[in-house]
Design an enzyme around this catalytic site. Sequence first.
Site, mmCIF file in Angstrom:
data_model
loop_
_atom_site.group_PDB
_atom_site.id
_atom_site.type_symbol
_atom_site.label_atom_id
_atom_site.label_comp_id
_atom_site.label_asym_id
_atom_site.label_seq_id
_atom_site.Cartn_x
_atom_site.Cartn_y
_atom_site.Cartn_z
ATOM 1 N N TYR A 94 -14.113 -1.254 8.979
ATOM 2 C CA TYR A 94 -12.581 -0.769 8.874
ATOM 3 C C TYR A 94 -12.086 -0.986 10.430
ATOM 4 C CZ TYR A 94 -8.965 2.731 9.148
ATOM 5 O OH TYR A 94 -7.683 3.450 9.331
ATOM 6 N N GLY A 111 0.718 -1.124 -0.018
ATOM 7 C CA GLY A 111 -0.032 -0.198 -0.110
ATOM 8 C C GLY A 111 0.653 1.311 0.022
HETATM 9 N N1 SER Z 1 -8.069 8.498 8.858
HETATM 10 C C1 SER Z 1 -8.641 7.005 9.159
HETATM 11 C C2 SER Z 1 -9.807 7.267 8.592
HETATM 12 O O1 SER Z 1 -10.712 8.337 8.611
HETATM 13 C C3 SER Z 1 -8.781 7.065 10.597
HETATM 14 O O2 SER Z 1 -7.642 5.936 11.082
HETATM 15 O O3 SER Z 1 -10.628 6.329 8.168
#
Ligand code: SER
Length: 311
Positions: A141, A10
């Site tokens: 996530y 990545g």
């Molecule tokens: N920057 C990430 C997000 O907004 C948070 O870890 O998903």
Amino acid sequence: MEGDRILLTGANGQIGTELTIELQKIYGEDNVIATDIREPSERISRFEILDILDSSKLDAFIAENKISQVYHLAALLSSKGEENPAFTWKLNFDAYIKLLEIGRDRQLKKIFFPSTIGIYGPTTPKRDTPQNSSFEPATVYGISKFTGELWSDYFNKRYGLDVRGLRYPGVISHKVRPAGGTTDFAVEIFFDAREKSSYNCYLKAGTRLPMMYMPDVMKATLELMHADRSSISTSMAYNIHGFSLSPEELAAEIKSYLPDFEISYNPDHRQAIADSWTESIDDSLARRDWSWNAEYDMTSMVKDMIEQMIK
Ligand code: SER
């Protein structure tokens, strides 16, 4: 560091783009291989296309290139991840388990696993969020990253694999626009301030979230990865904090440099994700274990961003 060969997955993302360069400075250009599923926009001395979903290719790549450390940055972030939860799980979690197995079988020296404030959820304390707390993440996530942390710890305890991780706050930087996150507004605002002197924000004015400026993100990552293993007390991921800000506070700070700048608000689905996260982080474990200390606050970050991007 003699003999180390580093793989980044990545590597085209917001963090990978800058981390590749920092790692090259330490290990030498030839010893750092940046990979991603697409060619990078700027030339990198050693870049290869690599899809982490193909675990046999990943395994062969690690063997052929005599990789000793992996910085595993490939992931879908909080907002984008919600579009296809099953695929996000496959990419963020299944591929990570395979990497842990490869790490164990090929006796990798170290693996870096980026975690996130996305692991926090509505039951997590909002202020000074502790290292260990109630974690009921609201996005796939967050679920995939928290489960990933547990597996990092399991592989460390069961097989002695040296896995280290950080719970990154929203990352602010000027080289690459982030994509698919909920904290992206804190970067987009600078790009739009430069391009059109205004920004239409997808979060409400008062939504405060933890953030960090890229130089501190690099510092934390490299300090953690170079700390003596005996000082690392968790193979999950460390809380780290830079500063907290809301869109309204950030806009006011930007306006002090660019008086014509205007912000408007049009909250979308990302508001619910942001509301499930916390506002500030207790990073005392990182401070104790490897002397973590952020250098930038919101004021010094904005000053530097304006200097780098606009003035
Ligand atoms: N920057 C990430 C997000 O907004 C948070 O870890 O998903």
